[in-house]
Design a protein around this motif. Structure first.
Motif, PDB file in Angstrom:
ATOM      1  N   PHE A  84     -40.683 -24.884  36.487  1.00 48.31           N
ATOM      2  CA  PHE A  84     -41.131 -25.825  35.456  1.00 48.31           C
ATOM      3  C   PHE A  84     -42.349 -26.555  36.015  1.00 48.31           C
ATOM      4  CE2 PHE A  84     -36.782 -24.864  34.592  1.00 48.31           C
ATOM      5  CZ  PHE A  84     -36.712 -24.810  33.211  1.00 48.31           C
ATOM      6  N   ALA A  85     -43.498 -26.345  35.387  1.00 49.93           N
ATOM      7  CA  ALA A  85     -44.746 -26.857  35.944  1.00 49.93           C
ATOM      8  C   ALA A  85     -45.560 -27.603  34.894  1.00 49.93           C
ATOM      9  CB  ALA A  85     -45.568 -25.707  36.529  1.00 49.93           C
ATOM     10  N   SER A  86     -46.453 -28.411  35.399  1.00 53.17           N
ATOM     11  CA  SER A  86     -47.356 -29.176  34.548  1.00 53.17           C
ATOM     12  C   SER A  86     -48.699 -28.459  34.443  1.00 53.17           C
ATOM     13  CB  SER A  86     -47.571 -30.563  35.161  1.00 53.17           C
ATOM     14  OG  SER A  86     -48.514 -31.287  34.411  1.00 53.17           O
ATOM     15  N   ASP A  87     -49.155 -28.299  33.216  1.00 55.61           N
ATOM     16  CA  ASP A  87     -50.526 -27.838  32.980  1.00 55.61           C
ATOM     17  C   ASP A  87     -51.371 -29.107  33.037  1.00 55.61           C
ATOM     18  OD1 ASP A  87     -52.905 -26.676  32.204  1.00 55.61           O
ATOM     19  OD2 ASP A  87     -52.182 -25.959  30.261  1.00 55.61           O
ATOM     20  N   ASP A  88     -51.706 -29.498  34.259  1.00 56.56           N
ATOM     21  CA  ASP A  88     -52.370 -30.782  34.514  1.00 56.56           C
ATOM     22  C   ASP A  88     -53.545 -31.008  33.569  1.00 56.56           C
ATOM     23  OD1 ASP A  88     -50.702 -31.355  36.794  1.00 56.56           O
ATOM     24  OD2 ASP A  88     -51.878 -29.859  37.887  1.00 56.56           O
ATOM     25  N   ASN A  89     -53.471 -32.099  32.818  1.00 57.30           N
ATOM     26  CA  ASN A  89     -54.508 -32.463  31.848  1.00 57.30           C
ATOM     27  C   ASN A  89     -54.791 -31.328  30.864  1.00 57.30           C
ATOM     28  OD1 ASN A  89     -55.000 -35.078  32.998  1.00 57.30           O
ATOM     29  ND2 ASN A  89     -56.023 -34.009  34.676  1.00 57.30           N
ATOM     30  N   ILE A  90     -53.799 -30.512  30.619  1.00 60.49           N
ATOM     31  CA  ILE A  90     -53.863 -29.298  29.800  1.00 60.49           C
ATOM     32  C   ILE A  90     -55.109 -28.453  30.124  1.00 60.49           C
ATOM     33  CG2 ILE A  90     -52.316 -30.124  27.985  1.00 60.49           C
ATOM     34  CD1 ILE A  90     -54.753 -30.483  26.158  1.00 60.49           C
ATOM     35  N   ALA A  91     -55.482 -28.443  31.390  1.00 67.09           N
ATOM     36  CA  ALA A  91     -56.699 -27.749  31.830  1.00 67.09           C
ATOM     37  C   ALA A  91     -56.667 -26.252  31.517  1.00 67.09           C
ATOM     38  CB  ALA A  91     -56.935 -27.975  33.319  1.00 67.09           C
ATOM     39  N   PHE A  92     -55.572 -25.592  31.876  1.00 66.54           N
ATOM     40  CA  PHE A  92     -55.515 -24.150  31.637  1.00 66.54           C
ATOM     41  C   PHE A  92     -55.475 -23.853  30.139  1.00 66.54           C
ATOM     42  CE2 PHE A  92     -52.909 -20.301  30.896  1.00 66.54           C
ATOM     43  CZ  PHE A  92     -53.840 -19.368  31.334  1.00 66.54           C
TER      44      PHE A  92
END
Length: 168
Positions: free
Chosen positions: A111-119
């Motif tokens: 379970f991971a974060s797409d940091d600042n929805i960058a990807f």
């Protein structure tokens, strides 16, 4: 970068933040320390299912999306999947808690974060005006995208586990 499609190489420089599961962080209230998952590197020699959802603990994501993937983990593994990752706009602490609240306290699903929805932003797959990732699924096989579909509506028709299993 534009939307990914079957046959595209998975892009370089993609990373997500996550909290690696350990016995010390298995409690839902244990925080852990976020670290980077170098997706571009990790995906080069593995078969990966990457699922993006608008948010952890949200109704469709919880009841219809994640629960079905958990139910069919064995089928995904039998189809050769090495790594299953759920990403959302949420921070890695919330994502880790979501996994633990669903009984995933190991690396069966990351379970991971797409940091600042960058990807998600880089491929154009976000929920416009919300700051959230769109709902989509990718299958990456040894660094090449073999399946890439974004939901047109609130369902899980192309990003759900059955749609993904049919493409493995």
């Amino acid at each position: 970068m534009s939307a990914l499609k079957a046959g595209s190489p998975f892009p370089e420089g993609v990373s997500f933040s996550y909290i690696a599961p350990t016995p010390e962080t298995s409690s839902v209230t244990a925080c852990g320390i976020p670290q980077k998952l170098d997706a571009s590197k990790e995906f080069k020699n593995k078969k990966v299912v990457l699922v993006a959802v608008p948010g952890a603990f949200t109704p469709t994501c919880q009841a219809n999306h994640l629960s079905a993937y958990i139910e069919k983990l064995d089928k995904l593994k039998a189809a050769g999947v090495d790594l299953i990752i759920f990403i959302a706009y949420n921070d890695p602490f919330v994502m880790a808690a979501w996994g633990k609240a669903n009984g995933i306290v190991d690396d069966k699903i990351i379970f991971a974060s797409d940091d600042n929805i960058a990807f998600s932003s880089s491929i154009g797959w976000t929920m416009e005006g919300t700051g959230r990732t769109a709902r989509y699924a990718l299958v990456i096989d040894n660094g090449t995208v073999t399946y890439a579909e974004k939901e047109a509506a609130k369902g899980v028709d192309v990003s759900g586990v059955d749609a993904v299993l049919a493409k493995l």
